[in-house]
Design an enzyme around this catalytic site. Sequence first.
Site, short mmCIF file in Angstrom:
data_model
loop_
_atom_site.label_atom_id
_atom_site.label_comp_id
_atom_site.label_asym_id
_atom_site.label_seq_id
_atom_site.Cartn_x
_atom_site.Cartn_y
_atom_site.Cartn_z
N GLN A 177 0.74 -1.16 0.18
CA GLN A 177 -0.32 0.16 0.41
C GLN A 177 0.77 1.17 0.26
O GLN A 177 1.90 1.41 0.65
CB GLN A 177 -0.82 -0.14 0.99
CG GLN A 177 -2.08 1.15 1.08
CD GLN A 177 -2.87 1.56 1.92
OE1 GLN A 177 -2.56 1.85 3.60
NE2 GLN A 177 -4.40 0.86 1.83
N TYR A 192 -5.67 10.48 3.25
CA TYR A 192 -4.39 10.36 2.43
C TYR A 192 -4.31 11.22 1.77
O TYR A 192 -5.36 11.80 0.68
CB TYR A 192 -4.04 9.22 2.48
CG TYR A 192 -3.57 8.63 3.54
CD1 TYR A 192 -2.19 8.35 4.14
CD2 TYR A 192 -4.61 7.42 4.43
CE1 TYR A 192 -1.95 7.88 5.19
CE2 TYR A 192 -4.14 7.01 5.63
CZ TYR A 192 -2.96 7.12 6.24
OH TYR A 192 -2.23 6.82 7.72
N ALA A 239 -12.35 -25.46 44.26
CA ALA A 239 -10.84 -26.16 44.44
C ALA A 239 -10.17 -25.41 45.58
O ALA A 239 -10.34 -24.47 45.29
CB ALA A 239 -10.10 -26.54 43.50
N ARG A 275 -8.25 2.66 -3.66
CA ARG A 275 -8.59 3.06 -2.22
C ARG A 275 -9.45 3.36 -1.81
O ARG A 275 -8.68 5.46 -2.05
CB ARG A 275 -7.90 1.70 -0.98
CG ARG A 275 -8.80 2.24 0.53
CD ARG A 275 -8.49 2.13 1.45
NE ARG A 275 -9.05 0.69 2.01
CZ ARG A 275 -9.10 0.59 3.40
NH1 ARG A 275 -8.23 1.44 4.23
NH2 ARG A 275 -9.80 -0.36 4.53
N CYS A 324 -2.94 -8.14 20.83
CA CYS A 324 -4.50 -8.93 20.47
C CYS A 324 -5.25 -9.51 21.99
O CYS A 324 -4.44 -9.77 21.97
CB CYS A 324 -4.72 -9.65 19.15
SG CYS A 324 -6.13 -10.47 19.58
N GLY A 384 -10.76 -6.96 8.07
CA GLY A 384 -9.54 -6.49 8.78
C GLY A 384 -9.86 -6.85 10.18
O GLY A 384 -8.20 -8.08 10.62
N ARG A 385 -9.27 -6.47 11.09
CA ARG A 385 -9.42 -6.88 12.35
C ARG A 385 -9.53 -8.64 12.87
O ARG A 385 -8.79 -8.38 13.76
CB ARG A 385 -10.00 -6.00 13.50
CG ARG A 385 -9.52 -4.86 13.87
CD ARG A 385 -10.57 -3.91 14.13
NE ARG A 385 -11.40 -3.40 13.66
CZ ARG A 385 -12.94 -3.03 14.39
NH1 ARG A 385 -12.94 -2.27 15.53
NH2 ARG A 385 -14.28 -2.81 13.50
N ALA A 427 -9.64 -16.14 31.29
CA ALA A 427 -7.44 -16.30 31.89
C ALA A 427 -6.89 -17.95 31.92
O ALA A 427 -6.36 -18.61 31.00
CB ALA A 427 -6.82 -15.78 32.33
N GLU A 432 -14.49 -24.58 38.29
CA GLU A 432 -15.09 -23.55 37.92
C GLU A 432 -15.54 -23.35 39.07
O GLU A 432 -16.59 -24.56 40.03
CB GLU A 432 -15.35 -22.80 37.03
CG GLU A 432 -16.31 -22.01 36.56
CD GLU A 432 -15.87 -20.49 37.30
OE1 GLU A 432 -15.02 -20.16 36.84
OE2 GLU A 432 -16.88 -20.58 38.09
S1 SF4 Z 1 -7.90 -6.61 19.78
FE1 SF4 Z 1 -8.59 -8.94 18.60
S2 SF4 Z 1 -10.40 -8.47 19.70
FE2 SF4 Z 1 -9.56 -6.21 19.37
S3 SF4 Z 1 -10.16 -5.45 18.20
FE3 SF4 Z 1 -7.85 -5.87 18.33
S4 SF4 Z 1 -8.18 -8.30 16.55
FE4 SF4 Z 1 -9.90 -7.22 17.37
#
Ligand code: SF4
Length: 670
Positions: free
Chosen positions: A103, A174, A482, A222, A385, A343-344, A418, A437
Amino acid sequence: MKAYPHLTRPGRIGTMWLKNRMIMPAMGTNLGNADGTISDNIVNYYARRAAGGIGLVITEVCSPEHEGICIPGEMEIGDIKFMPGLSRIPHAVHANGGKVALQLAHAGCFSTEALIGTRAKTPSGIGSLQLPGENPRPFTLEEIRDLIQKYGVAAKRGRICGYDAIELHGAHGYLPLQFFSPYTNKRDDEYGGSLEKRARFALNVIREIKAQAGADFPLIYRMSGAEYVEGGFTTEMACQLAIWAQEAGADAIHVSAGTWDARIQNFFDVMAGKLSSEGLNLTDGIGTSVWVPPHYTRRGSMMHLAAEIKRHVTIPVVAVCSITPDMGEEMLAAGDADFIAFGRQTIADADFPKKLLAGRPETIRTCLRCNECLAEVMNNCGLLCAVNPEAGQEYEVYQQCLPTRAPKKVAIVGGGPAGMQAALTASERGHSVTLYEKCGRLGGQLYYASIPDFKLEFREYLDYLIRTVEAAPIEVKLGIEADVDTLKGGGYDEVIVATGAVPMTPDIIEGDKADILDPLAVLDGQITPGQSVLVCGGGLVGCEVALQLGEKGHDVTMIDLLDGIAPDMAIYSKWVLQARLAEAGVKIYAHHAITKMEKNDVTCRNLETEESVELTGDSVICCLGMRPDRALLEALIEDGSLPVTPVGDVNSARKLMQATQEGHAAARLI
Ligand code: SF4
């Protein structure tokens, strides 16, 4: 099995065949080196996306000249010294079965003097609302011609480096957009004035790229399908630009929307009451978040723009904007687009294309649209992420989740994110895992966080985690608390404690503490507050309780010590949250220290005037934070007979990203 026949079939952009219709659009990562050169980390990040089966990877922004960068460490191609590094990306993507477009993006008014060492150049010297301290100057005609030539050189270098195509970035503000927009282009020469003259810069760049890189070298243009700012260009004008771009040689049009200034302007207009969802629909993500719409917004809010442009051109059109695979499949089937950019979602689960090809969408790890990835980048850190512990760290040896050579018996206590992530990673590595749990369901805090109407993606992620745990060889013991004896008696080699956090009950509560409502019980519907509600605390929990109740018709007042709300939230998510709170009529007492909470009253002190303020409501909800639930952890440490690793909120109450990362890391180290 669910088939996606349109998304998974091959497609063509110019001379470039793609194995499917799924594209990864450009997204900033900050994974490169500080001098704009390519790092091992960024190469592996893109290679991993290719390995996941995406049809085309489009790199993040790469500037044709140094003066066009707007992010420290942004990729550049204005000098041949960048070519050896840049060529590593196509090599790595091709080795993993993918294709990749480079790009080309010039930031124009988004550059800063501190970054580029000189005043930024823009069409008419008009700067950006997001950089009020900058003093850009207009391009001279000679500089415009020189820059167009540089775009051509950059594309030619991209081709030599091995890229399969170029994407010219003319969306989001842009430089080609700055020239096209009547909001930023006030020139009266051949590059300003009429629609045709304002389009000239973009079209000359397209022609130059084709002239220098070769007519057969694919070029995606784009663009924004509308500018969404007063005085900006309309969709009708954008359609004309798309027609001209095709005539100039573009092989595809990638349709996004808006500009940086549009979202800033629209946000302030909404907060000032000048704009409402009747106009630019905030929850559509148009007003304040635009191309990174958070989970507070509707998905697919730009699809109509791609469909409109598709009606005006014969070259392929790429649609983008939080489009789910089902929505994308439908859009392709309807003929409203030819390719879908995800994208994400490609960050959250690099393998999602392969999962769709296999007809297993239920195994996709859903992107939450939380924008934590973007927040990391905007904080000048490398991308991470919230749900994918590998993302942004693909290169790091420590991240590799290798099968264990010495399987162990592992107990994990706590079935929140977690604990579940730790269980999945440990099980994947070949350990024998038991997950305890104490309540009757998995989820922990994520269960409550996924309840509000505007948290659909969180519910989907929770369901994904539970499904994946259930499908793995993990023994899940629900409803069992537990303790040290349970764990010692179980013959475990390792214990991971993920007992999370519980709401704090501060000393400022007067009277019966039970009269002050627990936000989690309110979210869960165990308690229904009265009509008027005082929400104490403007962190994420407070804001979402306030929004949920405000949108259900309660009269909500939120009080917080700080100046603003949700201080840890990614800015583009926060803008939409603030706008929705305003639209839901939630009153906010910011910069007020709460000194007393009672059943129906809250007393606070205005930190600016030092005046005492008394507020009255039918219900008071305490959202003043969470405290780690460390009872089991401390008992195990005291006992000393089992190796123990705490993960997630039991260390300190933080966000989902830390829960995911720590759960994964603890299990990887066993
Ligand atoms: S952090 Fe991960 S879950 Fe959150 S928007 Fe970005 S890609 Fe999506």
